[in-house]
Every structure is written in structure tokens, then in C-alpha cells.
Motif scaffolding. Structure first.
Motif, mmCIF file in Angstrom:
data_model
loop_
_atom_site.group_PDB
_atom_site.id
_atom_site.type_symbol
_atom_site.label_atom_id
_atom_site.label_comp_id
_atom_site.label_asym_id
_atom_site.label_seq_id
_atom_site.Cartn_x
_atom_site.Cartn_y
_atom_site.Cartn_z
ATOM 1 N N THR A 67 0.829 -1.209 0.000
ATOM 2 C CA THR A 67 0.000 0.000 0.000
ATOM 3 C C THR A 67 0.860 1.254 0.000
ATOM 4 O O THR A 67 0.590 2.204 -0.744
ATOM 5 N N GLU A 68 1.893 1.274 0.810
ATOM 6 C CA GLU A 68 2.779 2.439 0.880
ATOM 7 C C GLU A 68 3.475 2.689 -0.462
ATOM 8 O O GLU A 68 3.620 3.825 -0.901
ATOM 9 N N GLU A 69 3.881 1.620 -1.136
ATOM 10 C CA GLU A 69 4.523 1.744 -2.448
ATOM 11 C C GLU A 69 3.527 2.253 -3.490
ATOM 12 O O GLU A 69 3.850 3.117 -4.315
ATOM 13 N N ILE A 70 2.308 1.736 -3.453
ATOM 14 C CA ILE A 70 1.266 2.193 -4.373
ATOM 15 C C ILE A 70 1.011 3.678 -4.170
ATOM 16 O O ILE A 70 0.928 4.452 -5.131
ATOM 17 N N LEU A 71 0.907 4.108 -2.922
ATOM 18 C CA LEU A 71 0.642 5.525 -2.628
ATOM 19 C C LEU A 71 1.804 6.419 -3.066
ATOM 20 O O LEU A 71 1.587 7.520 -3.572
ATOM 21 N N ARG A 72 3.031 5.946 -2.880
ATOM 22 C CA ARG A 72 4.197 6.736 -3.300
ATOM 23 C C ARG A 72 4.176 6.946 -4.814
ATOM 24 O O ARG A 72 4.357 8.055 -5.312
ATOM 25 N N THR A 73 3.934 5.869 -5.545
ATOM 26 C CA THR A 73 3.868 5.954 -7.005
ATOM 27 C C THR A 73 2.724 6.862 -7.446
ATOM 28 O O THR A 73 2.877 7.696 -8.348
ATOM 29 N N ALA A 74 1.576 6.714 -6.812
ATOM 30 C CA ALA A 74 0.410 7.542 -7.156
ATOM 31 C C ALA A 74 0.693 9.022 -6.890
ATOM 32 O O ALA A 74 0.315 9.888 -7.689
ATOM 33 N N LYS A 75 1.366 9.311 -5.795
ATOM 34 C CA LYS A 75 1.693 10.710 -5.473
ATOM 35 C C LYS A 75 2.596 11.310 -6.547
ATOM 36 O O LYS A 75 2.391 12.450 -6.979
ATOM 37 N N GLU A 76 3.575 10.537 -6.988
ATOM 38 C CA GLU A 76 4.473 11.021 -8.052
ATOM 39 C C GLU A 76 3.689 11.337 -9.326
ATOM 40 O O GLU A 76 3.895 12.377 -9.953
ATOM 41 N N ARG A 77 2.780 10.445 -9.690
ATOM 42 C CA ARG A 77 2.009 10.645 -10.922
ATOM 43 C C ARG A 77 1.040 11.811 -10.792
ATOM 44 O O ARG A 77 0.856 12.571 -11.743
ATOM 45 N N ALA A 78 0.426 11.976 -9.632
ATOM 46 C CA ALA A 78 -0.495 13.105 -9.417
ATOM 47 C C ALA A 78 0.265 14.427 -9.441
ATOM 48 O O ALA A 78 -0.215 15.419 -10.004
ATOM 49 N N SER A 79 1.447 14.429 -8.876
ATOM 50 C CA SER A 79 2.272 15.634 -8.876
ATOM 51 C C SER A 79 2.673 16.018 -10.299
ATOM 52 O O SER A 79 2.585 17.187 -10.686
ATOM 53 N N LYS A 80 3.086 15.045 -11.100
ATOM 54 C CA LYS A 80 3.441 15.309 -12.493
ATOM 55 C C LYS A 80 2.255 15.826 -13.294
ATOM 56 O O LYS A 80 2.416 16.573 -14.255
ATOM 57 N N ALA A 81 1.050 15.419 -12.881
ATOM 58 C CA ALA A 81 -0.174 15.854 -13.576
ATOM 59 C C ALA A 81 -0.621 17.252 -13.150
ATOM 60 O O ALA A 81 -1.526 17.809 -13.746
ATOM 61 N N GLY A 82 0.031 17.794 -12.106
ATOM 62 C CA GLY A 82 -0.276 19.162 -11.716
ATOM 63 C C GLY A 82 -0.751 19.389 -10.304
ATOM 64 O O GLY A 82 -0.936 20.536 -9.884
#
Length: 148
Positions: A67-82
Motif C-alpha cells: 500500500t505504501e509503495e502504491i501511494l508513493r507511485t500515485a503521489k508522483e504521478r499526481a504531482s506530475k499531472a499538476g
């Protein structure tokens, strides 16, 4: 159209759900807080229930480490999206119940999910996360077209 202040997006680590995360990140931008949620079952309890619900993908969200790894990856992608303001929230329990409780807890005005499972036979017979949250949510729901 009024601007959303708090957006919740659910992810299970699948590519489909990450597309929903990116869309939510773009919607949140500089103005809204984005809360990225990943529901999980504690590994010592609920493993059978998780396997029943998630089938072949149960390994992704059983216990808090994936779960922590999924959230880290998701945060990176959301940040790149703006998205500028991002909160990560691992939530225990079944995805629908966990997402709806989180929406209530953070007083979200938009819930974003991918459409995965919406048009499957199992989804039609047993329900799917997108269909169930759309039916039960007290806030606006955006179902992002992420799969064919």
C-alpha cells in the motif's frame, strides 16, 4: 462550474487506477487538496476476504507495505499531472466502504475512480467499485474512462 476544494481518488496500483490518479491530479492542480487513497486488508486478518474480492490482484493491497509503495507511485504521478497539495491515505477495509468513509472524514466534494470492472460480467452481477461508489456517495463522483 464551482471549483472543488477536496478531491479523493482511489487507487489499487493498477495502471487503470493510476490513470484516474493522473486525472484527479490535473483537476486538483494548484487549488484543491488531493487525497490519494489505497484500501488494504491487514495481512494478519482479512487475507481470505481480500482474495475473494480482489481475485488475482489481492497481493497488491494485502498488508501495508504494498500500500505504501502504491501511494508513493500515485503521489508522483499526481504531482506530475499538476497537483500541488497531496495527502496519502492508506485505509483499512473493502475499497467501496473505505473510500466512502474517507470522503466523509475529509469532507471531500469530489470522488474520482477509474471505470475498471464497470463493464465486466462480475461487475454487473456483483457490483464494482465505480458503480457502488457512484450509487452510494454523498459527493460528486467522476468515473474516469481508463479501460476499453
Amino acid at each position: 462550474m464551482s471549483a472543488y476544494e477536496t478531491i479523493v481518488v482511489g487507487t489499487d496500483g493498477s495502471e487503470s487506477s493510476m490513470k484516474a490518479v493522473e486525472r484527479a491530479g490535473a483537476l486538483a492542480g494548484e487549488r484543491a487538496q488531493l487525497v490519494i487513497a489505497c484500501a488494504y486488508f491487514p495481512s494478519e486478518r482479512g487475507t481470505g476476504e481480500a482474495a475473494d474480492i480482489l481475485k488475482d490482484e489481492a497481493y497488491q493491497v494485502t498488508g501495508s507495505t504494498p500500500t505504501e509503495e502504491i501511494l508513493r507511485t500515485a503521489k508522483e504521478r499526481a504531482s506530475k499531472a499538476g497537483a500541488a497539495t497531496i495527502v496519502q491515505r492508506p485505509v483499512k477495509g473493502a475499497p467501496v466502504d473505505a473510500l466512502l468513509q474517507l470522503v466523509s472524514d475529509v469532507k471531500a466534494d469530489l470522488l474520482v475512480v477509474g471505470n475498471r470492472g464497470l463493464n465486466s460480467i462480475a461487475g454487473r452481477l456483483l457490483g464494482s467499485v465505480p458503480a457502488d461508489v457512484a450509487r452510494k456517495s454523498a459527493c460528486d463522483v467522476l468515473i474516469v474512462h481508463t479501460t476499453g
